[in-house]
Design an enzyme around this catalytic site. Structure first.
Site, PDB file in Angstrom:
ATOM      1  N   GLY A 266       0.721  -1.255  -0.040  1.00  0.00           N
ATOM      2  CA  GLY A 266       0.044   0.075  -0.033  1.00  0.00           C
ATOM      3  C   GLY A 266       0.907   1.329   0.003  1.00  0.00           C
ATOM      4  O   GLY A 266       0.563   2.173  -0.621  1.00  0.00           O
ATOM      5  N   ASN A 270       9.347   5.316   3.856  1.00  0.00           N
ATOM      6  CA  ASN A 270      10.971   5.639   3.779  1.00  0.00           C
ATOM      7  C   ASN A 270      10.975   7.117   4.457  1.00  0.00           C
ATOM      8  O   ASN A 270      10.120   8.023   4.262  1.00  0.00           O
ATOM      9  CB  ASN A 270      11.157   5.608   2.382  1.00  0.00           C
ATOM     10  N   GLU A 301       1.632   6.237   7.437  1.00  0.00           N
ATOM     11  CA  GLU A 301       3.166   6.535   7.102  1.00  0.00           C
ATOM     12  C   GLU A 301       3.734   7.654   7.698  1.00  0.00           C
ATOM     13  O   GLU A 301       4.946   7.574   8.176  1.00  0.00           O
ATOM     14  CB  GLU A 301       3.193   6.419   5.557  1.00  0.00           C
TER      15      GLU A 301
END
Length: 847
Positions: A266, A270, A301
């Site tokens: 998904g 990073n 994220e």
């Protein structure tokens, strides 16, 4: 290959021996379409001079290895994806020059050519162990370092990495060099390189701790679909929320979000360079649940920037903690800081259900899995890690209190910034902030597997009041742990046509039975709801009166979260063969048209389609399919024009079509002879209609090819592949399966075919693939790589032809295939469990 399967013990030995001072990575992306040049200079120290270790590099042609000025012969030093390093000094310099390979699986450095305009796009994906496909590494999370990337690429490209993007220096030959500054200290798996002809939009967030440059990127052919204003607003809302709650500055200087093609996940956290599936930039109309899910991915994220990137697990045993925390935090942020204020209702209706399902499979495992090596990590990277883990953290927050939980997290970030930790470090911070002993809680919730079932047990007096009341707790015999639960109990009465909560109380449930004396003498309600407010992670049961109330009247419950819990309870009862599938279908048809939660509207019809096709009694199935098909048609025509309900029911109707009249409707929607006011038949919906007609034998390859001429994009190619394999012919299945197991097939194309190939009502052409699947299971991971193969193994078994004979064949295979890869055995075992569950549900529906 054994060399790629790093063990926990090997990693611990290497971490005890080394400290990594720096990586300097030079990548030349102009050397060809199949490979790129990679030169790595690694500076590291060794605590025991004279000892040996190894570095990691996968699928490379190594030209030169130099250790401390001494040349090593690649033919002997580089073997089995490892570079042997002997006679280390106190301070060491390793230089490796190699050609590495582009991938088409989303692992390492993925290369994609857009069929819409022939532009080239690259992006990296390194979790769990794939930075070593791009440069030479010590590939484990606790050997953090700083990274300096230098990239040569065509001068017209954009190049993005973890550090702020420098001005490129043109070389006069059509290429340029990007020399990035050093990163903050981080693990190899969150480094990143993204390069290509990307469209770029820059912005700036100004917050509590200062300014953060923002970037949004996508392919040129998707520019018109990137709703940048919405994405930027959501990003800024999330930053403001997390900076305030975590009270720690964002640690990575800038924040880019790059929407990339053919992604095998998904999104990926990073550091400062988040990559996301570019399907999140939809080219056709989507329901609110789509955008709610996209928001959860974006906030998930971002939460990782602190939890996972700033503070990182020592080894993959604590991968669950990374993902569970980000999963819990993303819904917390959504509910508090964005327009999706009912995010926890969506979590209950959709995401949490995936955790319950995974926890009832034979492959279930403790949240804190014992990941002895990288192969174990890959197998255990599942919905126990995400959905169950987030649910249990949600319960922990209720257990210790939100304020204490936040205080503990803040101290944890301050104490361990840019370092590595184990779960015990977080637990110590939370015990200190809350004053509660949590070790025993952690043992029962994190180190044991399985889900408990909570049910009401009561007697009524002559006046219809509770003479006694208790909550019973049970567990599966294979996972018998009975746990402590903080449990809400809601009593709902029928008031002027609405089901309104009369009373709410919270109790602590422990052991096989917990008395609730506060309810003695209370009048029995129309609906008794255990786990009201959804604090607990447990299946719940509805008593007979409550079930009768909701089958026709669930829509009269005003609170969306309470409805989600009832939906979930009834679905659990259906899956557990305690409620007839026919009753579940009637519950859905009677109430889904009035459901207000976006995820409920989207997810529940999808679950019902599974139940109709696989949980219904064979003798009842044709009639139930007709009832479901026509019920959806009625819901479609009755839905508000242009609403999410209308769109969802249209898609569900297309998927449910089995009669000639329904197929005529689909053809009419496609060619415009049948219209529904407010329903846009856009390109993505056209492909759904095409696939449904192909499945029914009403459209052949020529018709699919004609649609592809209208939509010659990568999405069009993927959808066309899915439509072709849906056809009920031997030739379509054979061509589709051949492509699925071909390493050259791009991962997203393969995924679309896997989800489409084995349909119900196609038994004659699907049945042979039980054996074809089992034949492939031994070698498919080696052939396709773990990510791509796991999609085939998890979703590519022909469950549509599940039967007692198939169960017996799977038992035979499992007994004879003890040498098969762990992942293959896991997914074959899961297929067996899905079939046996379906058979039990069929038996219940037949009564």
């Amino acid at each position: 290959m054994p060399g790629t399967n790093l063990t926990r013990d090997e990693a611990a030995t290497r971490a005890a021996l080394l400290d990594v001072a720096s990586y300097a990575v030079e990548l030349d992306l102009t050397t060809g379409d199949a490979t790129f040049a990679s030169t790595t200079t690694l500076e590291f120290t060794c605590r025991e001079p004279g000892s040996a270790t190894f570095a990691d590099l996968v699928d490379a042609t190594v030209h030169e290895i130099t250790l401390n000025g001494r040349s090593l012969d690649p033919a002997t030093a580089y073997s089995d994806s490892r570079i042997q390093l002997d006679d280390l000094q106190a301070t060491n310099t390793l230089v490796v020059r190699a050609d590495c390979t582009y991938s088409n699986t989303g692992e390492g450095l993925h290369r994609f050519v857009d069929p819409a305009d022939d532009r080239v796009y690259l992006y990296s994906q390194f979790e769990v162990p794939d930075a070593r496909r791009v440069f030479t590494t010590f590939e484990q999370p606790d050997l953090k370092s700083v990274f300096t990337f230098t990239v040569t690429a065509p001068e017209s490209w954009k190049v993005v990495s973890n550090a702020p993007t420098p001005d490129p220096v043109t070389q006069g030959d059509g290429t340029a060099v990007w020399s990035f500054p050093a990163t903050e200290r981080m693990s190899t798996y969150i480094t990143a390189i993204v390069a290509g002809e990307y469209h770029e939009v820059l912005d700036m967030y100004e917050g509590k701790f200062g300014k953060i440059p923002l970037g949004h990127y996508c392919r040129q052919s998707l520019v018109e679909y990137m709703d940048t204003d919405v994405l930027v607003e959501l990003t800024k809302q999330s930053f403001e929320f997390f900076e305030e709650k975590f009270d720690f500055p964002y640690p990575f200087h800038k924040y880019d979000q790059l929407y990339v093609p053919e992604y095998n996940m998904g999104a990926m956290e990073n550091a400062g360079c988040v990559t996301l599936r570019d399907e999140y930039l939809p080219r056709s109309r989507q329901s609110r649940s789509f955008f709610e899910f996209r928001a959860s991915v974006i906030t998930h994220e971002m939460a990782h920037m602190w939890f996972g990137d700033l503070v990182t697990m020592k080894w993959w045993d604590d991968l669950w903690l990374n993902e569970s925390f980000a999963e819990w935090a993303c819904y917390w942020c959504e509910a508090e800081a964005t327009e999706y204020t009912d995010a926890w209702t969506g979590f209950a209706n959709a995401r949490k259900q995936t955790g319950y399902r995974a926890d009832q499979l034979p492959s279930t495992h403790p949240i804190a899995a014992d990941n002895v090596d990288l192969h174990a990590v890959e197998v255990n990277f599942d919905m126990i890690t995400y959905a169950k883990g987030a649910s249990v953290l949600k319960q922990l927050v209720a257990w210790v209190g939100l304020d204490a939980f936040v205080a503990g997290i803040r101290q944890y970030f301050k104490d361990h910034a840019f370092g590595n930790t184990e779960f015990s470090d977080l637990l110590a911070a939370l015990e200190k902030s809350s004053g509660r002993e949590l070790t025993s809680w952690a043992q029962e919730w994190l180190q044991t597997a399985g889900v408990n079932t909570l049910a009401p047990s009561f007697e009524l007096d002559a006046d219809g009041k509770y003479a006694s009341f208790s909550v019973t707790q049970t567990a599966h015999a294979d996972w018998p742990t009975l746990r402590r639960h903080r449990l809400g109990i809601g009593l709902y009465d029928d008031v002027n046509g609405a089901l309104v909560r009369r009373e709410y109380l919270e109790v602590d449930v422990e052991g096989a039975s917990t008395d609730v004396p506060a309810l003695v003498g209370t009048a029995q309600p129309a609906l008794l709801l255990l786990n009201d407010q959804d604090h607990a992670y447990a299946k719940i049961r509805l008593d007979e009166r409550s079930l009768a109330t909701v089958i026709d009247g669930l829509s009269r419950v005003e609170d969306s979260l309470a409805r989600a819990l009832v939906w979930g309870a009834a679905w659990d009862m259906t899956r557990d063969a305690e409620m007839a599938t026919s009753d579940w279908v009637r519950l859905v048809l009677a109430n889904i048209g009035s459901e207000t939660d976006a995820w409920g509207v989207t997810k529940i019809p999808s679950s019902t389609a599974l139940a109709v096709n696989r949980y219904s009694a064979p003798a009842n199935r044709a009639a139930l399919k007709a009832e479901w098909e026509q019920g959806l048609r009625g819901l479609l025509l009755d839905a508000e024009a242009g609403s999410d309900h209308q769109l969802t029911f249209a898609r569900s109707y297309a998927a449910a079509a089995r009669s000639d009249a329904a197929y005529d409707d689909l053809q009419g929607l496609l060619d415009g002879t049948f219209t529904v006011e407010g329903l846009a038949v856009d390109q993505d919906f056209r492909w759904e209609l095409i696939t449904a007609l192909a499945r029914g034998g009403r459209l052949d390859d020529a018709g699919i090819d004609a649609e592809l001429e209208r939509d010659n994009t990568i999405s069009g190619k993927e959808k066309a592949a899915a439509a072709r394999v849906a056809q009920p012919t031997t030739e379509a299945k054979a061509a589709g399966w051949s492509a699925i197991v071909d390493p050259a097939t791009p991962n997203e194309t393969s995924r679309e075919m896997v989800f489409s190939i084995f349909r119900s009502d196609q038994d004659e052409v699907v049945e042979p693939y039980v054996e074809k699947f089992l034949d492939s299971a031994h070698t498919i991971i080696d052939t396709l790589g773990f990510h791509k193969a796991s999609v085939v193994l998890e979703y590519g078994f022909p469950l549509a032809v599940g039967s007692p004979a198939v169960v017996a064949r799977l038992d035979e295979w499992l007994a004879a295939s003890t040498d098969a890869p762990t992942g293959a055995r896991r997914y074959v075992g899961e297929a067996r469990a899905d079939i046996t569950r379906a058979l039990a549900a069929q038996e219940r529906d037949a009564r």
